[in-house]
Design an enzyme around this catalytic site. Structure first.
Site, PDB file in Angstrom:
ATOM      1  N   LEU A 265       0.827  -1.211   0.000  1.00 20.75           N
ATOM      2  CA  LEU A 265       0.000   0.000   0.000  1.00 20.75           C
ATOM      3  C   LEU A 265       0.862   1.262   0.000  1.00 20.75           C
ATOM      4  O   LEU A 265       1.690   1.462   0.891  1.00 20.75           O
ATOM      5  CB  LEU A 265      -0.889   0.027   1.243  1.00 20.75           C
ATOM      6  CG  LEU A 265      -2.059  -0.942   1.256  1.00 20.75           C
ATOM      7  CD1 LEU A 265      -2.586  -1.099   2.673  1.00 20.75           C
ATOM      8  CD2 LEU A 265      -3.165  -0.436   0.335  1.00 20.75           C
ATOM      9  N   CYS A 266       0.630   2.106  -0.970  1.00 13.90           N
ATOM     10  CA  CYS A 266       1.403   3.341  -1.082  1.00 13.90           C
ATOM     11  C   CYS A 266       1.304   4.191   0.180  1.00 13.90           C
ATOM     12  O   CYS A 266       2.298   4.727   0.670  1.00 13.90           O
ATOM     13  CB  CYS A 266       0.908   4.143  -2.281  1.00 13.90           C
ATOM     14  SG  CYS A 266       1.632   5.779  -2.410  1.00 13.90           S
ATOM     15  N   PHE A 267       0.084   4.333   0.700  1.00  9.71           N
ATOM     16  CA  PHE A 267      -0.101   5.233   1.831  1.00  9.71           C
ATOM     17  C   PHE A 267       0.376   4.632   3.150  1.00  9.71           C
ATOM     18  O   PHE A 267       0.264   5.266   4.197  1.00  9.71           O
ATOM     19  CB  PHE A 267      -1.547   5.723   1.904  1.00  9.71           C
ATOM     20  CG  PHE A 267      -1.793   6.882   0.959  1.00  9.71           C
ATOM     21  CD1 PHE A 267      -1.639   8.189   1.383  1.00  9.71           C
ATOM     22  CD2 PHE A 267      -2.107   6.657  -0.370  1.00  9.71           C
ATOM     23  CE1 PHE A 267      -1.814   9.259   0.512  1.00  9.71           C
ATOM     24  CE2 PHE A 267      -2.287   7.723  -1.254  1.00  9.71           C
ATOM     25  CZ  PHE A 267      -2.132   9.030  -0.805  1.00  9.71           C
TER      26      PHE A 267
ATOM     27  N   LYS B   5      -0.151  10.401   6.009  1.00 11.61           N
ATOM     28  CA  LYS B   5       0.343  10.703   4.670  1.00 11.61           C
ATOM     29  C   LYS B   5      -0.804  11.340   3.890  1.00 11.61           C
ATOM     30  O   LYS B   5      -1.864  10.738   3.729  1.00 11.61           O
ATOM     31  CB  LYS B   5       0.827   9.420   4.002  1.00 11.61           C
ATOM     32  CG  LYS B   5       1.507   9.610   2.663  1.00 11.61           C
ATOM     33  CD  LYS B   5       2.183   8.305   2.259  1.00 11.61           C
ATOM     34  CE  LYS B   5       2.766   8.346   0.875  1.00 11.61           C
ATOM     35  NZ  LYS B   5       3.499   7.098   0.552  1.00 11.61           N
TER      36      LYS B   5
END
Lengths: 236, 130
Positions: free
Chosen positions: A135-137, A151
């Site tokens: 997951l990017c976040f 974030k």
């Protein structure tokens, strides 16, 4: 007259959005910037991120030309942007003709300044070791932006044929549970990403973007004249 | 990550690749400068043995924490080997860019292309001049 060519806001599906950014990465002859929302919602994957496809998902799954990890997109909780720099757009005096940090710095600092103008106090820059989260976040890299530990803007980049595409996502609030629960199942890890709302902010996306564009334009001009970017969080 | 270095025995290409000529074959990798600019490499997308590469064109991509970036072939030829270790250990490109972090080995189809490459001193001057 702005040195940044600004494309109109576009509300469209993920396939069309990524095709447009891919085309800009191949063709842009000037600095081009655009803001967009994803309708219907979509999960975007980093260019090489692996994922087993499952039929019947409540969102599209698309692949970005940029790297990084998975992002949930949808107009109710998030918006995205792309900035493309053709070769030499930021001056020519970078060692080896390559400076992967500069486009990142310019976009990240433009957002940081714009957030500041709108009353969003960002956390001091942070960088943690690259996490193998899907997951990017859930990850924290140098140019990502955080407020109260959340974030709020994620930034990724692709370089091709001398051009650079800087992609980003501004998370306004946590996506609906019906999306995060499916994402959790797909990616096999708990959802992370509460966005600006959890940091106590509601920010008008279009107003923020206009301020970002003004900062971008000033930054491109400064770099072309041989100047250096100023980090307002550190240089104040 | 090792200190900045450009071994004298290698040849260099302007897209920041190094070449080690070994008889009729040549090994490619990216230079210290390139890996330092890209940051931590997290994925290497490389072609397969048997495919061809052409000098000056892209043959793969590296994903780092900063960017997805194309890799350019300094010479033309047929790929005879690919560094399979990078599949599980892409950070070898950072840790040992001139050794275990090599990318592909080719059988050269136009060995005279070597003449267009830079030696270490010319590459260092290129970096400082650009």
């Amino acid at each position: 007259m702005s040195v940044v060519r600004v494309l109109p806001f576009l509300r469209a599906g993920g396939g069309a959005q990524m095709a447009l950014d891919d085309g800009l990465l191949d063709e842009a002859e000037a600095v081009v910037a655009r803001r967009y929302t994803w309708a219907p919602p979509a999960l975007s994957l980093g260019k090489f991120q692996k994922l087993e496809r499952i039929p019947g998902l409540p969102f599209e799954v698309v692949r970005r030309p940029t790297g990084g990890r998975a992002v949930l997109h949808g107009e109710a909780f998030e918006w995205s942007f792309a900035v493309v720099f053709p070769q030499g757009a930021l001056g020519e005096d970078h060692r080896g003709g390559v400076d992967t940090a500069l486009p990142y710095d310019l976009v990240s600092r433009s957002f940081a300044a714009a957030f500041g103008e709108m009353g969003v106090v960002l956390d001091a820059g942070r960088e943690t070791p690259y996490q193998r989260s899907a997951l990017c976040f859930a990850t924290a890299l140098r140019h990502d932006l955080f407020a109260r530990g959340e974030k709020v803007a994620a930034i990724a980049q692709a370089r091709r044929g001398g051009r650079v595409l800087v992609h980003g996502s501004v998370l306004e609030r946590r996506p609906p549970d019906e999306l995060t629960q499916v994402a959790e199942t797909l990616l096999d890890e708990p959802w992370q990403g509460e966005g600006l709302a959890a940091a106590g902010h509601i920010v008008d996306g279009e107003m923020l973007w206009r301020r970002v564009l003004a900062r971008l334009d000033a930054g491109v001009r400064l770099l072309r004249e041989g100047g250096r970017l100023r980090d307002e969080r550190r240089d104040a | 990550m090792a200190d900045e270095t450009y071994p004298q025995e290698l040849k260099y290409f302007a897209e920041h690749d190094w070449v080690k000529v070994d008889g009729e074959e040549a090994v490619f990798g990216i230079t210290w400068f390139a890996q330092d600019s890209l940051g931590e490499i997290v994925y290497a997308d490389l072609p397969s043995a048997g495919e061809s590469v052409s000098a000056g064109t892209t043959y793969g991509e590296l994903e780092s924490v900063k960017a997805v970036s194309e890799i350019y072939a300094p010479l033309s030829g047929e790929i005879v080997d690919v560094n399979g270790r990078l599949e599980d250990e892409p950070q070898l490109v950072n840790d040992d860019c001139y050794g275990d972090g090599w990318l592909i080995r080719i059988r050269m189809s136009a060995p005279d292309e070597i003449d267009s490459l830079m030696d270490a001193d010319a590459y260092k001057a290129f970096l400082d001049h650009e």
